[in-house]
Design an enzyme around this catalytic site. Structure first.
Site, PDB file in Angstrom:
ATOM      1  N   ASP A 228      49.387   6.469  48.684  1.00 39.86           N
ATOM      2  CA  ASP A 228      49.595   7.856  49.274  1.00 39.86           C
ATOM      3  C   ASP A 228      48.233   8.806  49.212  1.00 39.86           C
ATOM      4  O   ASP A 228      48.232   9.714  49.996  1.00 39.86           O
ATOM      5  CB  ASP A 228      50.708   8.391  48.468  1.00 39.86           C
TER       6      ASP A 228
ATOM      7  N   LYS B  93      53.205   4.860  44.353  1.00 43.69           N
ATOM      8  CA  LYS B  93      54.506   5.225  43.696  1.00 43.69           C
ATOM      9  C   LYS B  93      54.503   4.723  42.269  1.00 43.69           C
ATOM     10  O   LYS B  93      53.860   3.761  41.884  1.00 43.69           O
ATOM     11  CB  LYS B  93      55.326   3.882  44.666  1.00 43.69           C
TER      12      LYS B  93
END
EC number: 5.3.1.23
Length: 354
Positions: free
Chosen positions: A245, A256
């Site tokens: 991300d 995650k």
């Protein structure tokens, strides 16, 4: 053998999580998969922001693409003579979109890209917005297919791989990042076995990843997140392959929750660790993972599974959605610009410093 021409995209790339119809954004509702295939229709930018926040659409590239179309929807509610005037009126909508998920850099990147083209646009600024939103999606798909070939080339034939969360077509414009490498590796017969962690508490691995692979005819084995270290010790996997991300200037990578512990276990067991993400996920303005804002979600997400409460009343929970894997635990970062082996500040600067 790493040429993308060896990949049958008709088989391995047919799922699409976002569809722009010309008057609305249709999102495959990922909260309801795998048992219900249903779309959420967003006809306002605030509806897009809510879909991003509520995880109807998720995955760093996908939410960036959704945000681009969210700007196009917001543009319908204003009047302006040129792009610069439009940008001033659109800024509140852009800020609401940006606040929907703070950790994934693709969201802010896509919105900054929309700001840039708007600021230079003339009277045709609405058409400029639509073209740029479509370009973000098209470029993501092309990048994913290229990364798939680059990443697969690192994998020795006959390897087993473990992945985490969902990084496939559902998280992108198509094909996927880490799952794109796995798709390419399967197509090229480099990967013999795929394992996927369930990824609590939203179960993206159990609900989404193994479902995606099943649609492609790829046999995947689901494991409990807590079984990963034992799996690595067994010798059944040679690579852990994950998405990202946000990737910092020194190679530290936010992904995650649970990714960090996989990297630690992989290093201990001699298993290689690969991060796959487009260059839009690289944030050279963030020096290290210590500077990343980690999103905290509702602790109640930990209190049950599938809508059934499994925890006694009065229990407290801590629910960070992401963690940061240090760059020195990563063997390779794969982007559409190439492969960065053993990432550190110097190698990241050489690849992305321009």
């Amino acid at each position: 053998m790493n040429d993308s021409a060896h990949i049958d995209y008709a088989r391995y790339d047919h799922i699409r999580p976002l569809l722009w119809t010309g008057d609305a954004l249709e999102l495959l509702d990922q909260r309801k998969l795998p048992f219900v295939v249903e779309h959420v229709r967003c006809d306002t930018s605030d509806a897009v922001a809510e879909a991003i926040h509520s995880l109807a659409v998720r995955g760093a590239p996908a939410i960036g693409i959704a945000a681009g179309w969210g700007v196009a929807l917001a543009a319908r509610d204003i009047a302006a003579d040129d792009g610069n005037a439009a940008l001033q009126k659109l800024e509140p909508a852009l800020l609401r979109l940006n606040a929907a998920r703070p950790t994934a850099v693709n969201l802010a990147w896509a919105l900054m890209r929309m700001r840039r083209v708007l600021g230079a646009a003339g009277a045709d600024w609405r058409a400029v917005i639509a073209r740029e939103a479509q370009a973000i999606a098209d470029e993501d798909l092309a990048a994913n297919r290229h990364m798939g070939a680059l990443g697969a080339a690192l994998i020795a034939p006959g390897s087993g791989v473990l992945t985490h969360c969902n990084t496939g077509s559902l998280a992108t414009a198509g094909f996927g990042t880490a799952l794109g490498v796995i798709r390419a590796g399967m197509a090229q017969q480099r990967i013999a076995k795929v394992f996927a962690g369930e990824t609590r508490p939203w179960l993206q691995g159990a609900r989404l990843t193994v479902w995606e692979l099943q649609q492609d005819g790829i046999d995947a084995t689901l494991i409990a997140d807590s079984a990963a270290s034992h799996l690595m010790k067994s010798g059944l996997v040679q690579w852990v392959i994950v998405g990202a991300d946000r990737i910092c200037a020194n190679g530290d990578t936010a992904n995650k929750i649970g990714t960090y512990q996989l990297a630690i276990a992989a290093r201990h067991h001699g298993v290689k660790f690969m991060v796959v993400a487009p260059s839009s996920t690289v944030d050279m303005a963030t020096a290290s993972g210590d500077q990343i804002e980690i999103e905290q979600r509702d602790p109640g997400e930990l209190f049950g599974v599938g809508g059934v409460r499994t925890v006694a009343d009065g229990i407290h929970a801590w629910n960070p959605v992401f963690d940061v894997t240090p760059g020195d635990l990563i063997d390779a970062i794969v982007t559409e610009r190439g492969v960065i082996a053993q990432p550190d500040q110097a190698r990241m600067q050489a690849a992305f410093g321009n």
